[in-house]
Design an enzyme around this catalytic site. Structure first.
Site, mmCIF file in Angstrom:
data_model
loop_
_atom_site.group_PDB
_atom_site.id
_atom_site.type_symbol
_atom_site.label_atom_id
_atom_site.label_comp_id
_atom_site.label_asym_id
_atom_site.label_seq_id
_atom_site.Cartn_x
_atom_site.Cartn_y
_atom_site.Cartn_z
ATOM 1 N N HIS A 20 9.290 51.012 38.039
ATOM 2 C CA HIS A 20 10.197 49.866 38.030
ATOM 3 C C HIS A 20 11.514 50.192 38.742
ATOM 4 O O HIS A 20 12.582 49.996 38.169
ATOM 5 C CB HIS A 20 10.502 49.434 36.589
ATOM 6 C CG HIS A 20 9.319 48.988 35.813
ATOM 7 N ND1 HIS A 20 9.267 49.014 34.433
ATOM 8 C CD2 HIS A 20 8.122 48.480 36.221
ATOM 9 C CE1 HIS A 20 8.096 48.550 34.025
ATOM 10 N NE2 HIS A 20 7.386 48.223 35.087
ATOM 11 N N PRO A 21 11.508 50.676 39.986
ATOM 12 C CA PRO A 21 12.772 51.012 40.644
ATOM 13 C C PRO A 21 13.587 49.766 40.980
ATOM 14 O O PRO A 21 13.042 48.756 41.434
ATOM 15 C CB PRO A 21 12.319 51.746 41.915
ATOM 16 C CG PRO A 21 10.961 51.175 42.204
ATOM 17 C CD PRO A 21 10.347 50.926 40.861
#
Length: 539
Positions: A471-472
């Site tokens: 989930h960057p």
């Protein structure tokens, strides 16, 4: 350098945000839109079959397969960073979990100066995209009739129900709907599926409109850099057939290449921290210190247990008849194991009563995931992911040379506070798996293992096994301070005709999976772009 046709809008990246933006902007027949995607079309059956997620995370045809720099918080280990490289982007290879986050996440953005991004502001954009298939869902928080199909899993595993019951034994309440303003508790996730198949943004937003005369979609179109003239972005330069070609933009270029791709394209184009660009041998066109900084991701670690029963998904001699039936069930009814997104259930809990809202998320896999890097393991079991929702650690996307892949430092467990929270979450995860509802399945812990009991041993285990949950965000953050890359209208500071609309714009990470927020960001960006265009025509 070949000059190609001009368009009003050029969108870079046809992923979770880019596909949505292309749909909304091209709804106006007066404008022309070009959508560029470096990867191929989304024709692979692995994309349509939800269980295909097991292979897509390591598939070089549909995945950028980025890797991190050695992580100091993980004892120098590097970790993989899958990112979609296909129409639909990461929504075509992800776990399909539909989660928006907590009300306080968005209200915090607004409090930091991002006017118009509070929870009440963004809720209508979440609802606009959504076509929720649950008859009893609360319409105050959900949409019906949008492009994106959001449904309950067709055949949740019995292990999901065991997980919910086990958590209840520890006073963790059930949560029937994780997309209310303040989700807390455990339950079975809703997913971006339609009739048992993955419903990516490519399928939801692009496929129905590909015939629009004012929309051009180009696959295999990798952007080398932006074209800037006198402080304005006028188009993009593509690597094409061994040479370069320009796609021009009369109105705007919008970057939707994600939290890795968007800042990297800015850096390659000479927009970013001046000292870094000079050191990398890149001409500085706009000194913007925040580009590539502020990288945040959900640090995650698993507890894996094997099972004596064959109820969990898995491969064994005893389970071969069941797997044959699963195959037939999918072919004839689009149901069963092949309709599973694998991370079927989970929830949100507080690591301590002092937390003002949940800071830990669980994802349970009703099967035994490999702890040795294999695609599958022989046998049955369950795997319980634990992640920190709002990490204090920060990383970066940087460049040390003009060409090649960027340097991605996720910064995982750089701050001890994240390790402390994660340790508390793992302790709770282990306790959940030891509760009576799991007893009929005869679980025995593989990792961390019974020898890991005290805090020091658990900390060592976490540093040895933790990685990202993919989930960057945050690397082109909007805001009003000196580190902001974008203003709250998502315009790149100091460069006309250039905007960013994807998960990279988040000033702080949301408390949950990031695909639904990326779609919302594109919805809101489309409205802002259209409103500015109308105002310009009226002036």
């Amino acid at each position: 350098m070949a000059q190609q046709d001009q368009f009003d809008y050029v969108i870079v990246g046809a992923g979770s945000a880019g596909a949505v933006l292309a749909n909304r902007l091209s709804a106006d027949p007066k404008v022309s839109v070009c959508l560029l995607e470096a990867g191929p079309a989304d024709r692979s059956p692995l994309i349509r079959i939800p269980l295909g997620v097991m292979w897509l995370t390591k598939d070089p045809r549909h995945n950028w397969l980025f890797g991190s720099t050695p992580q100091e918080g993980l004892g120098g280990r590097s970790v993989s960073i899958p990112r979609g490289k296909v129409l639909g982007g990461s929504s075509a290879i992800n776990g399909m979990v539909y989660i928006r986050g907590h009300r306080a996440d968005y209200d915090a953005w607004a409090a930091q100066g991002c006017t118009g991004w509070g929870y009440d502001d963004v809720l209508p954009y979440f609802k606009r995209s959504e076509d929720n298939g649950r008859a009893a869902i609360d319409d105050a928080w959900h949409g019906r009739g949008g492009e994106l199909s959001v449904q309950d899993l067709r055949d949740p595993s019995p292990m999901d129900h065991a997980f919910v019951a086990a958590a209840e034994q520890l006073q963790v309440r059930p949560c029937p709907d994780f997309n209310t303003p303040e989700p807390e508790g455990v339950g079975i996730y809703q997913v971006t599926q339609k009739d048992g198949r993955r419903h990516s943004t490519g399928a939801a937003f692009l496929a129905p409109i590909r015939a629009r005369a004012n929309l051009t979609v180009m696959t295999g179109a990798e952007v080398a850099r932006l074209q800037l003239e006198n402080g304005r972005c006028t188009g993009v330069v593509l690597n094409r057939d061994g040479g370069e070609a320009v796609v021009g933009a009369r109105a705007e270029v919008v970057l939707c290449a994600g939290a890795i791709g968007s800042p990297d394209l800015l850096l390659r184009s000479g927009i970013g921290p001046a000292a870094q660009l000079k050191s990398a041998g890149i001409e500085v066109l706009r000194d913007l210190p925040g580009v590539g900084q502020n990288l945040q991701d959900h640090v995650d670690v698993m507890v894996i247990a094997k099972s004596r029963s064959t109820t969990p998904y898995g491969i064994s001699v005893r389970a071969l008849p069941a797997r044959a039936l699963d195959t037939l069930n999918w072919i004839t009814r689009r149901r069963g194991m092949f309709a599973s997104n694998m991370v079927e259930a989970g929830g949100f809990v507080r690591s301590s009563p002092q937390e003002d809202r949940p800071d830990i998320q669980f994802h349970i896999i009703p099967g035994r995931k490999s702890h040795r890097g294999r695609m599958v393991e022989w046998g049955h079991g369950v795997s319980l992911h634990t992640c920190v929702l709002r990490p204090d650690s920060r990383g970066s996307v940087t460049r040390t040379r003009p060409e090649g892949a960027p340097d991605i430092d996720l910064g995982l467990l750089r701050e001890d506070s994240d390790l402390i929270r994660l340790s508390k979450g793992v302790k709770l995860a282990r306790e959940i798996l030891r509760q009576p509802p799991f007893a009929p399945h005869g679980l025995s812990e593989i990792i961390p293992g019974d020898h890991v009991q005290d805090d020091a041993a658990l900390a060592d285990y976490i540093r040895a096994q933790a990685r990202t949950v993919y989930h960057p965000v945050g690397t082109c953050a909007m805001g009003t301070g000196p580190g902001a890359v974008l203003d709250p209208a998502l315009r790149v500071r100091g460069v006309d005709g250039l905007r960013v609309a994807d998960a990279s714009i988040m000033p702080t990470i949301v408390s949950g999976n990031t695909n639904a927020p990326a779609i919302m960001i594109a919805e809101k960006a489309a409205d802002m772009i259209a409103a500015e265009a109308r105002a310009a025509r009226a002036a």
